[in-house]
Design a protein around this motif. Structure first.
Motif, PDB file in Angstrom:
ATOM      1  N   TRP A 121     -11.091 -15.057   1.547  1.00  0.00           N
ATOM      2  CA  TRP A 121      -9.789 -14.413   1.386  1.00  0.00           C
ATOM      3  C   TRP A 121      -9.106 -14.755   0.070  1.00  0.00           C
ATOM      4  N   HIS A 122      -9.902 -14.892  -0.990  1.00  0.00           N
ATOM      5  CA  HIS A 122      -9.353 -15.058  -2.342  1.00  0.00           C
ATOM      6  C   HIS A 122     -10.318 -14.337  -3.266  1.00  0.00           C
ATOM      7  N   ILE A 140      -8.358 -14.369 -11.490  1.00  0.00           N
ATOM      8  CA  ILE A 140      -9.394 -14.518 -10.459  1.00  0.00           C
ATOM      9  C   ILE A 140     -10.684 -13.920 -10.981  1.00  0.00           C
ATOM     10  N   PRO A 185       0.022 -16.512   0.398  1.00  0.00           N
ATOM     11  CA  PRO A 185      -1.028 -15.506   0.221  1.00  0.00           C
ATOM     12  C   PRO A 185      -0.516 -14.074   0.325  1.00  0.00           C
ATOM     13  N   TYR A 188      -4.763 -12.938  -3.162  1.00  0.00           N
ATOM     14  CA  TYR A 188      -4.487 -14.207  -3.840  1.00  0.00           C
ATOM     15  C   TYR A 188      -4.071 -15.227  -2.779  1.00  0.00           C
ATOM     16  N   SER A 189      -4.844 -16.301  -2.661  1.00  0.00           N
ATOM     17  CA  SER A 189      -4.541 -17.297  -1.629  1.00  0.00           C
ATOM     18  C   SER A 189      -4.799 -18.733  -2.077  1.00  0.00           C
ATOM     19  N   LYS A 190      -5.484 -18.900  -3.220  1.00  0.00           N
ATOM     20  CA  LYS A 190      -5.824 -20.245  -3.692  1.00  0.00           C
ATOM     21  C   LYS A 190      -5.115 -20.495  -5.024  1.00  0.00           C
TER      22      LYS A 190
END
Length: 398
Positions: free
Chosen positions: A41-42, A297, A373, A392-394
């Motif tokens: 999920w990133h 990313i 996120p 975007y989660s990290k």
């Protein structure tokens, strides 16, 4: 014998039948979901690039391989309808504004020097899909990769090292799609206002820090209860044209990205955009305090498993793959490699003063604080086509 499909996407900051653009968009939403599962999920992907390449591959597939491609890509069954729809859609999507948005999409076909490709497929992919065709000696593989990358860089898109030597190992044909997007915000962020801020997970635990961009202005914004999230549109390009947009979808506090995305797969993206437009028509744009991480990313993912889950199976199976419209040899797709990068920064064109102040006295500004996120989509708005998308989660300080 195997073929490899390689896709590379890079982002740094007309008329088309709606029916056909729906096909690309629905495929995009589903592909991001299954790719996100593969990348925790990133991620960033270019659904439009993947869809473009696989649509071209459909012309060379026969039997169950073609049937599965048609179902997975949500394509019409007739070849001429596929070609006409593809050409209309890509023409609308790629018609960018000079100086504000740069968008390029190119298909390449590399064939081993002694590999025979049927003339009808060559004509279709060259004339209908504007692919650049090149014959190479795939051995030694290091030389083949170097020559192929030179072709990509010189003939269409200035991107380095798309293909690697291992891509040519035991391969007979390589199809490559390269898509690049560079957009300038209609309302840029002031870099002097960017500050270090905490970033939280979905359980409200701080998991890192980001360089948080900040601005206040009038934007299309809506709280969308059907997906349990807030939607903010940040347009690119020249004022009032607004052809391309960055759509940020921020789950309500306590709601997981995966939950919002499952709902997004059921709620038509067209409905989300329609609600934004309807709210604008009724109430005007909303004064919003925007807090968005500056981020980068990079994704390098094999799409075989996500596409398997979407129903595309036979083309990867040596005993089931059928590409009789490409060659009389027995070939299959060993892997679909997707490489994508995205950079989101403050850079943009100068914003119109009237836009940011038009409704400043209507209500207190809404706070869109992407400190947890969120989902993002880069759209071509006349067709609602998803060019790039991701999650975007990290957090990291970029």
């Amino acid at each position: 014998m195997k073929i490899i499909l390689i896709l590379f996407g890079l982002f740094s900051t007309g008329y088309c039948k709606v029916e056909f653009s729906d096909r690309a968009r629905n495929f995009s939403i589903e592909l991001l979901y299954y790719t996100a599962e593969e990348t925790n999920w990133h991620t960033v992907i270019s659904p439009f690039g993947v869809w473009s390449l696989l649509t071209a591959v459909t012309l060379g597939a026969t039997g169950s391989s073609r049937d599965q491609l048609v179902r997975t890509l949500i394509l019409p069954k007739k070849k001429e309808n596929i070609i006409n729809g593809y050409q209309s859609l890509t023409s609308a999507v790629l018609k960018s504004e000079a100086g504000a948005v740069e968008l390029k999409n190119r298909n390449y076909l590399f064939g081993d020097s002694d590999f025979l490709i049927k003339s009808d497929f060559i004509k279709d992919i060259r004339n209908k899909f504007k692919a650049i065709l090149t014959k190479l000696n795939f051995k030694p593989k290091e030389t083949a990769a170097k020559l192929a990358n030179e072709v990509i860089k010189k003939k269409g898109v200035a991107v380095s090292n798309v293909l690697q030597p291992d891509d040519f190992e035991n391969s007979r044909m390589i199809l490559t799609n390269v898509i690049t997007f560079k957009g300038f915000w209609q309302s840029p962020f002031n870099a002097s206002l960017t500050n270090v801020a905490p970033f939280y997970d979905e359980n409200n635990n701080q998991i890192g820090e980001v360089n948080m961009m900040n601005q206040e202005g009038s934007f299309s914004y809506s709280s969308f209860e059907n997906i349990e999230g807030s939607v903010l549109e940040l347009p690119y390009g020249v004022d009032e044209i607004n052809k391309y947009s960055f759509l940020a979808i921020l789950p309500y506090k306590g709601v997981k990205v995966s939950s919002v995305y499952k709902k997004l797969s059921k709620v038509n993206l067209k409905d989300v955009m329609l609600k934004l437009q309807t709210d604008n028509d009724l109430y005007g744009t909303t004064e919003v305090v925007v807090n968005l991480p500056r981020f980068k990313i990079s994704t390098n993912v094999i799409l075989n498993r996500p596409l398997n889950k979407m129903g595309l199976v036979d083309i990867f199976d040596p005993s089931s793959a059928n590409f009789n419209a490409i060659t009389n040899s027995e070939i299959f797709v060993s892997s679909i490699v997707h490489k994508a990068d995205i950079e989101v920064t403050e850079t943009g064109t100068i914003a119109s003063a009237s836009t940011s102040s038009q409704f400043s006295d209507r209500m207190m500004p809404v706070n869109f604080n992407a400190n947890r996120p969120f989902i993002y989509l880069i759209l071509e708005k006349s067709t609602n086509t998803v060019i790039f998308s991701g999650i975007y989660s990290k957090p990291s300080k970029f």
